[in-house]
Write an enzyme that holds these catalytic residues in place. Structure first.
Site, PDB file in Angstrom:
ATOM      1  CB  CYS A   2      -0.882  -0.007   1.224  1.00  0.00           C
ATOM      2  SG  CYS A   2      -1.805  -1.545   1.353  1.00  0.00           S
ATOM      3  NE  ARG A  27       4.460   1.530  -1.598  1.00  0.00           N
ATOM      4  CZ  ARG A  27       5.673   1.008  -1.495  1.00  0.00           C
ATOM      5  NH1 ARG A  27       6.654   1.508  -2.193  1.00  0.00           N
ATOM      6  NH2 ARG A  27       5.903   0.006  -0.691  1.00  0.00           N
ATOM      7  CD1 TRP A  76      -2.799  -4.388  -5.075  1.00  0.00           C
ATOM      8  CD2 TRP A  76      -2.388  -5.857  -3.443  1.00  0.00           C
ATOM      9  NE1 TRP A  76      -2.731  -5.629  -5.639  1.00  0.00           N
ATOM     10  CE2 TRP A  76      -2.483  -6.558  -4.666  1.00  0.00           C
ATOM     11  CE3 TRP A  76      -2.141  -6.588  -2.289  1.00  0.00           C
ATOM     12  CZ2 TRP A  76      -2.325  -7.930  -4.766  1.00  0.00           C
ATOM     13  CZ3 TRP A  76      -1.985  -7.969  -2.381  1.00  0.00           C
ATOM     14  CH2 TRP A  76      -2.075  -8.634  -3.607  1.00  0.00           C
ATOM     15  CG  ASN A 100       2.647  -1.349   3.109  1.00  0.00           C
ATOM     16  OD1 ASN A 100       2.134  -2.377   2.666  1.00  0.00           O
ATOM     17  ND2 ASN A 100       3.699  -0.774   2.557  1.00  0.00           N
ATOM     18  N   GLY A 101       1.209  -3.946   5.017  1.00  0.00           N
ATOM     19  CA  GLY A 101       1.747  -5.218   5.500  1.00  0.00           C
ATOM     20  C   GLY A 101       0.630  -6.150   5.924  1.00  0.00           C
ATOM     21  CD  GLU A 482       9.732  -9.123 -18.504  1.00  0.00           C
ATOM     22  OE1 GLU A 482       9.479 -10.049 -17.721  1.00  0.00           O
ATOM     23  OE2 GLU A 482       9.420  -7.943 -18.272  1.00  0.00           O
ATOM     24  CE  LYS A 486       6.413  -6.377 -18.296  1.00  0.00           C
ATOM     25  NZ  LYS A 486       7.464  -6.367 -17.338  1.00  0.00           N
ATOM     26  CD  GLU A 489       3.091  -6.627 -15.357  1.00  0.00           C
ATOM     27  OE1 GLU A 489       4.106  -6.752 -16.056  1.00  0.00           O
ATOM     28  OE2 GLU A 489       3.133  -6.447 -14.147  1.00  0.00           O
ATOM     29  CG  HIS A 505       7.464 -32.782 -26.851  1.00  0.00           C
ATOM     30  ND1 HIS A 505       7.779 -34.065 -27.221  1.00  0.00           N
ATOM     31  CD2 HIS A 505       8.468 -31.998 -27.315  1.00  0.00           C
ATOM     32  CE1 HIS A 505       8.939 -34.061 -27.862  1.00  0.00           C
ATOM     33  NE2 HIS A 505       9.375 -32.808 -27.941  1.00  0.00           N
ATOM     34  CE  LYS A 604       7.509  -0.644 -10.452  1.00  0.00           C
ATOM     35  NZ  LYS A 604       7.626  -1.301 -11.761  1.00  0.00           N
TER      36      LYS A 604
HETATM   37  O1  M6R Z   1      10.625  -5.094  -7.086  1.00  0.00           O
HETATM   38  P1  M6R Z   1      10.957  -6.425  -7.645  1.00  0.00           P
HETATM   39  O2  M6R Z   1      11.875  -6.375  -8.801  1.00  0.00           O
HETATM   40  O3  M6R Z   1      11.444  -7.398  -6.583  1.00  0.00           O
HETATM   41  O4  M6R Z   1       9.575  -7.006  -8.166  1.00  0.00           O
HETATM   42  C1  M6R Z   1       9.473  -8.294  -8.686  1.00  0.00           C
HETATM   43  C2  M6R Z   1       8.183  -8.482  -9.452  1.00  0.00           C
HETATM   44  O5  M6R Z   1       7.089  -8.285  -8.614  1.00  0.00           O
HETATM   45  C3  M6R Z   1       8.067  -7.535 -10.642  1.00  0.00           C
HETATM   46  O6  M6R Z   1       9.163  -7.657 -11.487  1.00  0.00           O
HETATM   47  C4  M6R Z   1       6.779  -7.804 -11.430  1.00  0.00           C
HETATM   48  O7  M6R Z   1       6.827  -9.067 -11.995  1.00  0.00           O
HETATM   49  C5  M6R Z   1       6.590  -6.731 -12.497  1.00  0.00           C
HETATM   50  N1  M6R Z   1       5.453  -5.937 -12.185  1.00  0.00           N
HETATM   51  C6  M6R Z   1       6.314  -7.267 -13.852  1.00  0.00           C
HETATM   52  O8  M6R Z   1       6.238  -6.242 -14.785  1.00  0.00           O
END
Ligand code: M6R
Length: 609
Positions: A2, A27, A76, A100-101, A482, A486, A489, A505, A604
């Site tokens: 958060c 966040r 969040w 937060n947490g 990746e 992307k 997401e 396979h 994030k």
């Molecule tokens: O802050 P971090 O690099 O540890 O975060 C890891 C993942 O949560 C982050 O890379 C996530 O997969 C991205 N939002 C993807 O775009």
């Protein structure tokens, strides 16, 4: 995950909190709220489901009043759905707080403090408010004693900002694991979950120490240990400016951050070059770390883990030692075969990802030296690792990671080169050549950014489909992981990354004329093999977009569309390919009219398990 902000000082607090929350929204963005002392020193609460803009409207609609002290939160959701009642701040008795947490023992606490039936929400955070209120009353309304006793009761992770009803103008903050930074500035005192909320007011800040209590008043910020002794915080300086956290004319942060990659790469690489060779002297990373390791264990999540997959494909054949990549959330519950001779590399943009942090602690408990590749200065992973290699991407605001990925790769490539040199796999000349080729990747990235309109045009073939495949072999397979993440997401199109040779396979059963395939074929030694797999999916009706080097020879009809990248050495094609994959995802999201920077259900930085 958060966003948290607290302010006390001469400025109008509600405006400052709302502006701060807008900057922190990445966040978490399920709901938002603020609490502030009004002119009569009464605490007022405004909160709502939805984004900060909705909250701003509600606050703006209230009666005209001034406030100089308050706290704000963007949520969040973890415990309890997305409802007004579950939005923060939470008030219980004399206590109003934001959190937060996760408080793991909230069930036991609910029973122990007889809170059942007295709570308005389903959140662990309101339980925490109830416990703190009980402590506050029990210790004669002494905030420091109450917070100390309160934290003894909690298990889990937390960053709290707290208002006590009879302490107008004061904010208290305490944290364990979840990040909080604070600063005293000419405009008053601030605390926040991250720097983007502070940067408009100061460049100097400190990371709130764990198990310490911070008291903010308009005139000072004081830190106390749990015996109430004063602690001098360690001030740090922000190394980026306000512009870096603004869109600067781009429609979305993601597009801006894609454009920033060439610069971010230069900032990460160039300060670490000496005589044309990677040199980590200034980072205090000694060569013996690289000389003695008999294996490498990479640990990360999401995009950072994908950077690790690319590094593995590069490092293992070059260094001739085993390189394993683990998902942090898996690794932390495994019995890993690591010891003091394993070099553990953890990768994290935020430096706060809870799984990566826990996995790192496990590695350290097995005596393995940990090198962290981190973007956020002073973050927990950076502070707790044995060695840290900062990437210099500047703040990454879009939830979808772009520039952080390419600088993580650049850092990993430099580590690989240095390791090859100190382990006798490279001569100085070979290391210089490697570095030169790494730098050649920067103009190649720029070239692909320049082709964004052509890439945008291709995306029309994806946006009406439900499923896609990304295929490749070797390094190209690592890149496709990746690319698929992307796209999923931010465009919500299902995308699967597959090793091209593995399709037959079973998975090729899914290919049809409604399943576009993005085929990556940049590795010369397996180019022909990937092209054969492209023929196979094409024969099953797939619309194929082929990503290959400029000079790659292939019949025109092999693919329905092609994107060519500059002819750079095979090991470095990830850099221009990453740009292409990011732009595909970006334009798919834009084409579907989605919220590119704040995709649904995500946040994030993932500070909960
Ligand atoms: O802050 P971090 O690099 O540890 O975060 C890891 C993942 O949560 C982050 O890379 C996530 O997969 C991205 N939002 C993807 O775009």
């Amino acid at each position: 995950m958060c966003g948290i902000i607290g302010y006390t000082g001469p400025l109008e607090a509600r405006k400052l909190l709302l502006d701060g929350l807008a900057g922190l929204e990445y966040r978490g963005y399920d709901s938002a709220g603020i609490a502030y002392f009004d002119q009569d020193s009464q605490i007022r609460l405004v909160k709502t489901v939805g984004k900060v803009a909705a909250l701003r409207e509600m606050v703006g609609g209230g009666r005209e009043e001034l406030s100089h002290c308050g706290i704000g939160h963007t949520r969040w959701a973890t415990h309890g759905g997305v409802t007004n009642a579950n939005a923060h701040p939470h008030r219980f008795g004399s206590v109003t707080l934001i959190h937060n947490g996760i408080i793991e023992n909230y069930h036991q606490l609910t029973e122990e403090f007889c809170l059942e039936g007295r709570l308005m929400s389903q959140t662990d955070s309101e339980v925490a408010a109830g416990v703190l209120d009980a402590m506050y009353q029990a210790c004669g309304r002494d905030p420091l004693a109450a917070i100390r006793d309160f934290t003894k009761k909690l298990s889990g992770s937390y960053g709290f900002c707290i208002l006590f009803e009879d302490r107008p103008g004061e904010i208290y903050a305490v944290r364990r694991v979840s990040p909080l930074v604070a600063a005293y500035t000419h405009s008053g005192s601030l605390v926040a979950s991250d720097l983007t909320a502070l940067i408009a007011y100061t460049r100097k800040y400190f990371v709130v120490p764990e198990d310490a209590i911070v008291r903010l008043t308009p005139y000072k910020v004081r830190v106390y240990d749990m015996d109430f002794n004063r602690v001098e915080p360690e001030y740090m300086e922000v190394n980026w400016n306000m512009d870096a956290a603004m869109k600067n004319g781009f429609p979305h942060f993601m597009l801006k951050e894609i454009h920033e990659q060439p610069e971010a790469l230069k900032n990460t690489i160039l300060p670490r070059v000496s005589r044309g060779i990677p040199d980590f002297t200034e980072d205090h990373i000694p060569d013996h770390l690289f000389e003695t390791a008999n294996r490498i264990q990479i640990i990360a999540c999401g995009t950072a883990m994908h950077a690790g997959m690319v590094a593995r494909a590069l490092m293992e054949p070059l260094l001739r030692i085993p390189v394993t990549v683990s998902i942090a959330s898996e690794f932390r519950y495994e019995e890993p075969l690591i010891d003091k001779n394993t070099l553990v590399i953890v990768i994290s943009q935020s430096g706060e990802t809870i799984d990566t942090l826990a996995a790192m602690s496990l590695a350290q408990s097995r005596k393995a030296p940990v090198l962290a590749i981190v973007n956020v200065k002073g973050s927990t992973i950076a502070r707790e690792s044995d060695y840290v290699l900062y990437t210099h991407a500047g703040p990454e605001i879009a939830v979808a990671s772009t520039k952080a990925y390419s600088v993580q790769l650049a850092a990993l490539y430099m580590v690989c080169c240095r390791m090859a040199l100190v382990r006798g796999k490279y001569t100085e000349e070979q290391a210089q050549e490697f570095l030169k080729e790494l730098l050649d990747a920067i103009p190649a990235m720029e070239a692909m950014i320049g082709k964004k309109d052509a890439i945008k045009a291709l995306v029309t073939h994806l946006i009406n489909q439900h499923d896609t495949f990304f295929i490749g072999r070797g390094l190209d397979y690592a890149f496709s992981l990746e690319g698929a993440l992307k796209l999923k997401e931010i465009s919500y199109i299902h995308a699967e990354a597959y090793a091209a040779g593995e399709l037959k396979h079973g998975t090729i059963a899914l290919i049809s004329d409604r399943v576009p395939v993005i085929a990556i074929a940049t590795q010369e030694h397996i180019f022909a093999k990937t092209v054969s797999n492209v023929r196979e999916v094409k024969a099953r009706g797939a619309f194929v977009i082929l990503l290959a080097k400029e000079s790659a020879q292939v019949e025109e009809y092999i693919a329905d569309a092609q994107v060519r990248i500059p002819d750079i050495a095979d090991a470095f094609t990830v850099f221009p390919i990453a740009v292409v994959l990011q732009l595909i995802a970006y334009y798919a999201s834009v084409g579907k009219n989605l919220d590119v920077d704040q995709p649904r259900n995500l946040a994030k930085s993932v500070t909960v398990e």
